[in-house]
Scaffold this motif. Structure first.
Motif, PDB file in Angstrom:
ATOM      1  N   GLY A  61     -24.172  65.628  47.139  1.00 61.47           N
ATOM      2  CA  GLY A  61     -24.072  66.168  45.806  1.00 61.47           C
ATOM      3  C   GLY A  61     -23.440  67.833  45.964  1.00 61.47           C
ATOM      4  N   LEU A  62     -23.797  68.237  47.028  1.00 61.44           N
ATOM      5  CA  LEU A  62     -23.273  69.788  47.296  1.00 61.44           C
ATOM      6  C   LEU A  62     -21.666  69.641  47.592  1.00 61.44           C
ATOM      7  CD1 LEU A  62     -23.987  72.683  47.517  1.00 61.44           C
ATOM      8  CD2 LEU A  62     -24.596  72.206  49.871  1.00 61.44           C
ATOM      9  N   LEU A  63     -21.440  68.592  48.383  1.00 58.20           N
ATOM     10  CA  LEU A  63     -20.274  68.438  49.168  1.00 58.20           C
ATOM     11  C   LEU A  63     -19.373  68.082  47.810  1.00 58.20           C
ATOM     12  CD1 LEU A  63     -20.675  66.437  52.428  1.00 58.20           C
ATOM     13  CD2 LEU A  63     -19.874  68.962  51.822  1.00 58.20           C
ATOM     14  N   VAL A  64     -19.922  67.158  47.069  1.00 57.08           N
ATOM     15  CA  VAL A  64     -18.999  66.750  45.908  1.00 57.08           C
ATOM     16  C   VAL A  64     -18.670  68.111  44.874  1.00 57.08           C
ATOM     17  CG1 VAL A  64     -19.049  65.711  43.540  1.00 57.08           C
ATOM     18  CG2 VAL A  64     -19.556  64.509  45.478  1.00 57.08           C
ATOM     19  N   VAL A  65     -19.559  68.863  44.707  1.00 55.14           N
ATOM     20  CA  VAL A  65     -19.214  70.041  43.926  1.00 55.14           C
ATOM     21  C   VAL A  65     -18.341  70.958  44.561  1.00 55.14           C
ATOM     22  CG1 VAL A  65     -20.500  72.290  43.228  1.00 55.14           C
ATOM     23  CG2 VAL A  65     -21.721  70.194  42.769  1.00 55.14           C
ATOM     24  N   ILE A  66     -18.631  71.372  46.105  1.00 56.79           N
ATOM     25  CA  ILE A  66     -17.576  72.298  46.641  1.00 56.79           C
ATOM     26  C   ILE A  66     -16.203  71.542  46.730  1.00 56.79           C
ATOM     27  CG2 ILE A  66     -17.176  73.126  49.136  1.00 56.79           C
ATOM     28  CD1 ILE A  66     -20.284  73.270  49.356  1.00 56.79           C
ATOM     29  N   LEU A  67     -16.126  70.304  47.096  1.00 52.60           N
ATOM     30  CA  LEU A  67     -14.760  69.712  46.889  1.00 52.60           C
ATOM     31  C   LEU A  67     -13.976  69.607  45.870  1.00 52.60           C
ATOM     32  CD1 LEU A  67     -15.455  67.016  49.939  1.00 52.60           C
ATOM     33  CD2 LEU A  67     -14.521  69.211  50.293  1.00 52.60           C
ATOM     34  N   ARG A  68     -14.598  69.483  44.704  1.00 52.76           N
ATOM     35  CA  ARG A  68     -13.876  69.532  43.469  1.00 52.76           C
ATOM     36  C   ARG A  68     -13.134  70.948  43.353  1.00 52.76           C
ATOM     37  NH1 ARG A  68     -17.550  66.252  38.897  1.00 52.76           N
ATOM     38  NH2 ARG A  68     -17.067  64.312  39.952  1.00 52.76           N
ATOM     39  N   GLY A  69     -13.549  71.845  43.902  1.00 54.51           N
ATOM     40  CA  GLY A  69     -12.658  73.205  43.571  1.00 54.51           C
ATOM     41  C   GLY A  69     -11.305  72.994  43.904  1.00 54.51           C
ATOM     42  N   ASP A  70     -10.286  73.777  43.250  1.00 51.93           N
ATOM     43  CA  ASP A  70      -8.889  73.659  43.634  1.00 51.93           C
ATOM     44  C   ASP A  70      -8.504  74.342  44.711  1.00 51.93           C
ATOM     45  OD1 ASP A  70      -8.169  72.313  41.248  1.00 51.93           O
ATOM     46  OD2 ASP A  70      -8.123  74.146  39.783  1.00 51.93           O
ATOM     47  N   GLU A  71      -9.114  75.406  45.012  1.00 50.38           N
ATOM     48  CA  GLU A  71      -9.075  76.011  46.320  1.00 50.38           C
ATOM     49  C   GLU A  71      -9.247  75.332  47.476  1.00 50.38           C
ATOM     50  OE1 GLU A  71     -10.529  80.044  48.309  1.00 50.38           O
ATOM     51  OE2 GLU A  71     -10.577  80.127  46.138  1.00 50.38           O
ATOM     52  N   VAL A  72     -10.436  74.658  47.662  1.00 50.67           N
ATOM     53  CA  VAL A  72     -11.034  74.017  48.633  1.00 50.67           C
ATOM     54  C   VAL A  72      -9.860  72.751  48.817  1.00 50.67           C
ATOM     55  CG1 VAL A  72     -12.688  72.485  49.657  1.00 50.67           C
ATOM     56  CG2 VAL A  72     -13.388  74.482  48.590  1.00 50.67           C
ATOM     57  N   ARG A  73      -9.335  72.115  47.647  1.00 52.22           N
ATOM     58  CA  ARG A  73      -8.432  71.022  47.749  1.00 52.22           C
ATOM     59  C   ARG A  73      -7.456  71.112  48.505  1.00 52.22           C
ATOM     60  NH1 ARG A  73      -8.252  68.622  42.181  1.00 52.22           N
ATOM     61  NH2 ARG A  73     -10.221  67.907  42.682  1.00 52.22           N
ATOM     62  N   GLY A  74      -6.883  72.631  48.197  1.00 54.10           N
ATOM     63  CA  GLY A  74      -5.501  73.192  48.437  1.00 54.10           C
ATOM     64  C   GLY A  74      -5.523  73.195  50.075  1.00 54.10           C
ATOM     65  N   ILE A  75      -6.800  73.742  50.477  1.00 52.27           N
ATOM     66  CA  ILE A  75      -7.117  74.161  51.922  1.00 52.27           C
ATOM     67  C   ILE A  75      -6.927  72.737  52.772  1.00 52.27           C
ATOM     68  CG2 ILE A  75      -8.661  75.107  53.447  1.00 52.27           C
ATOM     69  CD1 ILE A  75      -9.478  77.051  51.616  1.00 52.27           C
ATOM     70  N   LEU A  76      -7.797  71.851  52.275  1.00 47.32           N
ATOM     71  CA  LEU A  76      -7.593  70.528  52.936  1.00 47.32           C
ATOM     72  C   LEU A  76      -6.443  69.945  52.955  1.00 47.32           C
ATOM     73  CD1 LEU A  76     -11.270  69.311  51.595  1.00 47.32           C
ATOM     74  CD2 LEU A  76     -10.679  69.872  53.883  1.00 47.32           C
ATOM     75  N   THR A  77      -5.435  69.932  51.642  1.00 50.44           N
ATOM     76  CA  THR A  77      -4.396  69.492  51.680  1.00 50.44           C
ATOM     77  C   THR A  77      -3.491  69.865  52.744  1.00 50.44           C
ATOM     78  OG1 THR A  77      -4.487  68.957  49.267  1.00 50.44           O
ATOM     79  CG2 THR A  77      -2.580  68.619  50.239  1.00 50.44           C
ATOM     80  N   ASP A  78      -3.332  71.262  52.936  1.00 48.04           N
ATOM     81  CA  ASP A  78      -2.497  71.988  53.909  1.00 48.04           C
ATOM     82  C   ASP A  78      -2.769  71.562  55.294  1.00 48.04           C
ATOM     83  OD1 ASP A  78      -1.139  73.255  52.305  1.00 48.04           O
ATOM     84  OD2 ASP A  78      -2.575  74.890  51.998  1.00 48.04           O
ATOM     85  N   LEU A  79      -4.573  71.490  55.611  1.00 48.99           N
ATOM     86  CA  LEU A  79      -4.984  71.172  56.718  1.00 48.99           C
ATOM     87  C   LEU A  79      -4.373  69.574  57.268  1.00 48.99           C
ATOM     88  CD1 LEU A  79      -6.677  71.720  59.159  1.00 48.99           C
ATOM     89  CD2 LEU A  79      -8.473  70.592  57.950  1.00 48.99           C
ATOM     90  N   VAL A  80      -4.253  68.765  56.144  1.00 48.22           N
ATOM     91  CA  VAL A  80      -3.977  67.398  56.586  1.00 48.22           C
ATOM     92  C   VAL A  80      -2.377  67.311  56.767  1.00 48.22           C
ATOM     93  CG1 VAL A  80      -3.632  65.024  55.558  1.00 48.22           C
ATOM     94  CG2 VAL A  80      -5.968  66.278  55.444  1.00 48.22           C
ATOM     95  N   ARG A  81      -1.645  68.211  56.114  1.00 48.42           N
ATOM     96  CA  ARG A  81      -0.253  68.120  56.227  1.00 48.42           C
ATOM     97  C   ARG A  81       0.065  68.945  57.490  1.00 48.42           C
ATOM     98  NH1 ARG A  81       1.366  70.207  50.329  1.00 48.42           N
ATOM     99  NH2 ARG A  81       1.223  68.397  49.037  1.00 48.42           N
ATOM    100  N   ASN A  82      -0.501  69.622  57.884  1.00 51.63           N
ATOM    101  CA  ASN A  82      -0.403  70.417  59.417  1.00 51.63           C
ATOM    102  C   ASN A  82      -0.702  69.465  60.455  1.00 51.63           C
ATOM    103  OD1 ASN A  82       0.761  72.695  58.110  1.00 51.63           O
ATOM    104  ND2 ASN A  82      -1.045  73.601  58.236  1.00 51.63           N
ATOM    105  N   ALA A  83      -1.822  68.687  60.284  1.00 51.49           N
ATOM    106  CA  ALA A  83      -2.011  67.701  61.225  1.00 51.49           C
ATOM    107  C   ALA A  83      -1.029  66.532  61.314  1.00 51.49           C
ATOM    108  CB  ALA A  83      -3.605  67.270  61.145  1.00 51.49           C
ATOM    109  N   LEU A  84      -0.425  66.261  60.370  1.00 47.76           N
ATOM    110  CA  LEU A  84       0.474  65.024  60.262  1.00 47.76           C
ATOM    111  C   LEU A  84       1.793  65.468  60.668  1.00 47.76           C
ATOM    112  CD1 LEU A  84      -0.843  63.089  57.099  1.00 47.76           C
ATOM    113  CD2 LEU A  84      -1.363  62.408  59.696  1.00 47.76           C
ATOM    114  N   THR A  85       2.266  66.805  60.604  1.00 44.93           N
ATOM    115  CA  THR A  85       3.331  67.207  60.849  1.00 44.93           C
ATOM    116  C   THR A  85       3.853  67.033  62.502  1.00 44.93           C
ATOM    117  OG1 THR A  85       3.438  68.871  59.125  1.00 44.93           O
ATOM    118  CG2 THR A  85       4.887  69.074  60.651  1.00 44.93           C
ATOM    119  N   VAL A  86       4.701  66.487  62.781  1.00 43.92           N
ATOM    120  CA  VAL A  86       5.386  66.425  64.035  1.00 43.92           C
ATOM    121  C   VAL A  86       6.406  67.604  64.472  1.00 43.92           C
ATOM    122  CG1 VAL A  86       6.219  65.049  65.927  1.00 43.92           C
ATOM    123  CG2 VAL A  86       4.968  63.872  64.080  1.00 43.92           C
ATOM    124  N   GLY A  87       6.267  68.314  65.376  1.00 42.02           N
ATOM    125  CA  GLY A  87       7.136  69.193  65.832  1.00 42.02           C
ATOM    126  C   GLY A  87       7.007  70.605  65.953  1.00 42.02           C
TER     127      GLY A  87
END
Length: 87
Positions: A61-87
């Motif tokens: 429940g705590l994770l759901v509340v934290i991950l619903r925030g826009d700031e956290v979602r942006g951080i996670l999206t950037d983290l995934v994009r950087n991890a998948l970027t080759v080069g």
């Protein structure tokens, strides 16, 4: 006092009108040690599972509340994009 076939002969306690003492049982038998080890532990595993399950539900429940925030979602999206970027 009536005695039935197969009954033990009357003891002093019987004659005096008292209940006889329990028969002597060896103090340290494997069964006795096992029973003593688990005495008071009935349901302990079930209680532990219940506590662990409630902790997991609370954490989820705590994770759901934290991950619903826009700031956290942006951080996670950037983290995934950087991890998948080759080069």
């Amino acid at each position: 006092m009536h005695q039935h076939p197969g009954d033990a002969p009357p003891t002093v306690a019987h004659v005096a009108g008292r209940e006889p003492a329990a028969p002597a049982v060896p103090r340290s038998t494997p069964l006795r040690r096992t029973l003593r080890r688990f005495a008071g532990e009935r349901g302990a595993a079930t209680a532990e599972y219940a506590v662990a399950t409630m902790a997991a539900v609370g954490f989820a429940g705590l994770l759901v509340v934290i991950l619903r925030g826009d700031e956290v979602r942006g951080i996670l999206t950037d983290l995934v994009r950087n991890a998948l970027t080759v080069g």
